[in-house]
Design an enzyme around this catalytic site. Structure first.
Site, PDB file in Angstrom:
ATOM      1  N   LYS A 107       4.436  -6.310  -2.805  1.00 58.01           N
ATOM      2  CA  LYS A 107       3.880  -5.700  -4.019  1.00 58.01           C
ATOM      3  C   LYS A 107       4.428  -4.283  -4.150  1.00 58.01           C
ATOM      4  CE  LYS A 107      -0.600  -4.700  -6.204  1.00 58.01           C
ATOM      5  NZ  LYS A 107      -2.039  -4.991  -6.114  1.00 58.01           N
ATOM      6  N   ASP A 246      -7.000 -12.750 -14.654  1.00 60.86           N
ATOM      7  CA  ASP A 246      -5.743 -12.781 -13.885  1.00 60.86           C
ATOM      8  C   ASP A 246      -5.950 -12.267 -12.466  1.00 60.86           C
ATOM      9  OD1 ASP A 246      -6.026 -10.439 -15.772  1.00 60.86           O
ATOM     10  OD2 ASP A 246      -4.586  -9.597 -14.371  1.00 60.86           O
TER      11      ASP A 246
HETATM   12  P1  AMP Z   1      -3.825  -5.420 -12.375  1.00 59.89           P
HETATM   13  O1  AMP Z   1      -4.834  -4.784 -13.270  1.00 59.89           O
HETATM   14  O2  AMP Z   1      -3.361  -4.526 -11.258  1.00 59.89           O
HETATM   15  O3  AMP Z   1      -4.254  -6.742 -11.890  1.00 59.89           O
HETATM   16  O4  AMP Z   1      -2.514  -5.631 -13.247  1.00 59.89           O
HETATM   17  C1  AMP Z   1      -2.509  -6.305 -14.467  1.00 59.89           C
HETATM   18  C2  AMP Z   1      -1.092  -6.682 -14.845  1.00 59.89           C
HETATM   19  O5  AMP Z   1      -0.276  -5.533 -14.926  1.00 59.89           O
HETATM   20  C3  AMP Z   1      -0.406  -7.617 -13.844  1.00 59.89           C
HETATM   21  O6  AMP Z   1       0.411  -8.475 -14.569  1.00 59.89           O
HETATM   22  C4  AMP Z   1       0.398  -6.670 -13.004  1.00 59.89           C
HETATM   23  O7  AMP Z   1       1.517  -7.288 -12.406  1.00 59.89           O
HETATM   24  C5  AMP Z   1       0.833  -5.642 -14.027  1.00 59.89           C
HETATM   25  N1  AMP Z   1       1.109  -4.343 -13.439  1.00 59.89           N
HETATM   26  C6  AMP Z   1       0.217  -3.468 -12.906  1.00 59.89           C
HETATM   27  N2  AMP Z   1       0.856  -2.365 -12.469  1.00 59.89           N
HETATM   28  C7  AMP Z   1       2.162  -2.545 -12.711  1.00 59.89           C
HETATM   29  C8  AMP Z   1       3.335  -1.766 -12.499  1.00 59.89           C
HETATM   30  N3  AMP Z   1       3.274  -0.559 -11.935  1.00 59.89           N
HETATM   31  N4  AMP Z   1       4.522  -2.284 -12.881  1.00 59.89           N
HETATM   32  C9  AMP Z   1       4.592  -3.496 -13.461  1.00 59.89           C
HETATM   33  N5  AMP Z   1       3.528  -4.269 -13.696  1.00 59.89           N
HETATM   34  C10 AMP Z   1       2.335  -3.807 -13.337  1.00 59.89           C
HETATM   35 MG    MG Z   2      -3.704  -8.211 -10.792  1.00 58.92          MG
END
Ligand code: AMP
Ligand code: MG
Length: 479
Positions: A107, A246
């Protein structure tokens, strides 16, 4: 096994190409090892000497590619704070494949097809938090992903301030989310929805493989696992913070550690996520939110499972699956071996008592584990002991019906109510030091995480009430 023999499988790539995108990691600059987790390494038969193999850092950084690997990112959708996002996916995670049933993923490995406007990176603080907490949850008996190691780097990334990029290597029996199902439902790709379900049954519900009614039974088990998981979260005082669909595991695991918290003083309405202005994902509402999330999953499954049967199972979640799971968890925390109907009232009353007493959640239950009729130790830790006094009258009356001896009860409670949990202020201490290049506290917390129920005299300072100035730390999603 050493890294020479590490051979991975990529079962997920047998699915249609829309499920994933082959993605090469973008390495970080000047990577260095922060921590190696021998407990996770054991799960995949990796020698603990791997810690000293320079290729381990390269493995996490994506410059050493093990045998059998074709790195890929997974596609999914999801309801974020109630709003549907048609395509999310692994925006910063890259999967390497699986071994011993553990799917290995990095990650923070750079942009993928699913990064949207973000940078594909993970900052050092949030990476340390995920690394340590997933291990702590495991040792507290809560189903979760694990983490094999963490590296830091000199790569600058922009968050609220300039941070350094880090990578955690995560491992999970499954990375499929409720949102993976939603993706194919909303694009009306029902054949792919079916093949995803077949895949998940083999991966996470293999005992249902040959069952004629397997789709429905699969849904039932997801509901049951989720009920048990959330009951365990509540019992330990865990607030996930971003229960978007998600971030809900189809295998009933805790996944995606973002702005989570373990309660300091008990507070039913506590919200650990600064971004969550409406308090949608508060500690106390986690069962309701998981019901809503399960409802979204059921909607996505309507092309292959009867809607009414699923609704009946969802009703069961609210009527007894979750409440029973929660009462069972709480009975354990209270050292009650008999299951009596009156326990429901006793536990409800306890929640009100904790709310009104201003008492540290973890410290309360740990102190309570030694309860022998003397109320003073509990009065001493509560800012307002009056409600505790009243509730103990009820508890004493209930205890009189137990057949367990006091010793047996105390022993069981000491194995159920941890002395050590990773509170946000402890993690922050480890992060502050790590940012200065000192990773000793990461190792200390990894050790504490693995011994939640033990007496660790050298770490006594972490067993008490959270220092006043460090209570209720909230974090935001962006990390
Ligand atoms: P999360 O709230 O962390 O579960 O993220 C929600 C979505 O945003 C998921 O599809 C993650 O892969 C994407 N995401 C979160 N942070 C990043 C980042 N720094 N770069 C690319 N995608 C991100
Ligand atoms: Mg996530």
């Amino acid at each position: 096994m050493t890294l020479d023999n590490l051979t991975l499988q990529t079962e997920y790539l047998s699915l249609d190409g829309e499920f994933y995108e082959l993605t090469d990691p973008t390495p970080l600059d000047d990577p260095y090892l922060i921590s190696f987790n021998p407990m996770a390494a054991e799960l995949i038969d990796l020698d603990s000497s791997t810690k000293d193999d320079p290729r381990f850092v390269a493995l996490l950084n994506g410059t050493f590619i093990p045998k059998g690997t074709r790195p890929f990112s997974m596609c999914y959708a999801g309801h974020q704070f109630g709003n549907y996002a048609p395509r999310l996916g692994d925006g910063r995670a890259i999967n390497l494949g699986s071994i011993n049933g553990w799917h290995i993923q990095t990650k923070g490995s750079g942009e993928t097809l699913y990064s949207r406007t973000s940078d594909g990176r993970a900052a050092l603080p949030s990476s340390i938090r995920e690394y340590l907490m997933s291990e702590a949850m495991h040792h507290l008996g809560i189903p979760t992903t694990r983490a094999l190691g963490i590296i830091g780097s000199q790569t600058k990334i922009l968050r609220n301030q300039i941070e350094r990029g880090a990578i955690v290597m995560r491992m999970s029996p499954s990375w499929v989310r409720f949102g993976t199902f939603e993706y194919f439902y909303y694009f009306k790709e029902y054949d792919k929805l079916r093949s995803l379900t077949d895949y998940v049954i083999i991966e996470s519900y293999p005992h249902l493989q040959d069952d004629e009614d397997r789709y429905y039974k699969f849904f039932c088990e997801v509901v049951e696992r989720t009920a048990k998981l959330i009951a365990k979260w509540k019992g330990i005082g865990f607030n996930h913070g971003v229960m978007n669909t998600d971030n809900m595991s189809i295998a009933g695991l805790t996944i995606d550690y973002g702005p989570y918290a373990i309660l300091d003083d008990f507070d039913y309405g506590f919200v650990c996520n600064k971004t969550d202005k409406a308090g949608r994902y508060s500690y106390g509402d986690q069962p309701n939110v998981s019901y809503w999330n399960l409802t979204m999953l059921s909607k996505a499954l309507t092309p292959i499972i009867d809607k009414e049967r699923m609704q009946k199972k969802l009703d069961d979640f609210g009527n007894f699956l979750y409440p029973d799971a929660y009462i069972d968890v709480m009975r354990g925390k209270l050292g009650l071996a008999l299951k009596l109907d009156e326990d429901v009232e006793l536990i409800k009353d306890l929640i009100g008592t904790l709310q009104d007493s201003y008492v540290d959640h973890t410290l309360f239950f740990r102190t309570f584990s030694r309860y022998d009729g003397d109320r003073m130790p509990l009065f001493d830790i509560a800012m307002n002991p009056v409600p505790v006094d009243g509730w103990l009258n009820l508890y004493d009356a209930r205890l009189a019906k137990e057949t367990r001896t006091q010793n047996e009860r105390q022993e069981a409670m000491l194995k159920t109510n941890p002395k050590y949990v990773l509170k946000n202020y402890m993690l922050q201490e480890a992060i502050d030091l790590a940012q200065k290049g000192d990773f000793s506290m990461v190792e200390t917390l990894l050790y504490i995480a693995a011994h939640p129920f033990d007496e660790l005299p050298e770490f006594e300072r972490f067993a008490g009430e959270t220092p006043e100035e460090h209570k209720n730390i909230c974090l935001s999603c962006s990390s």
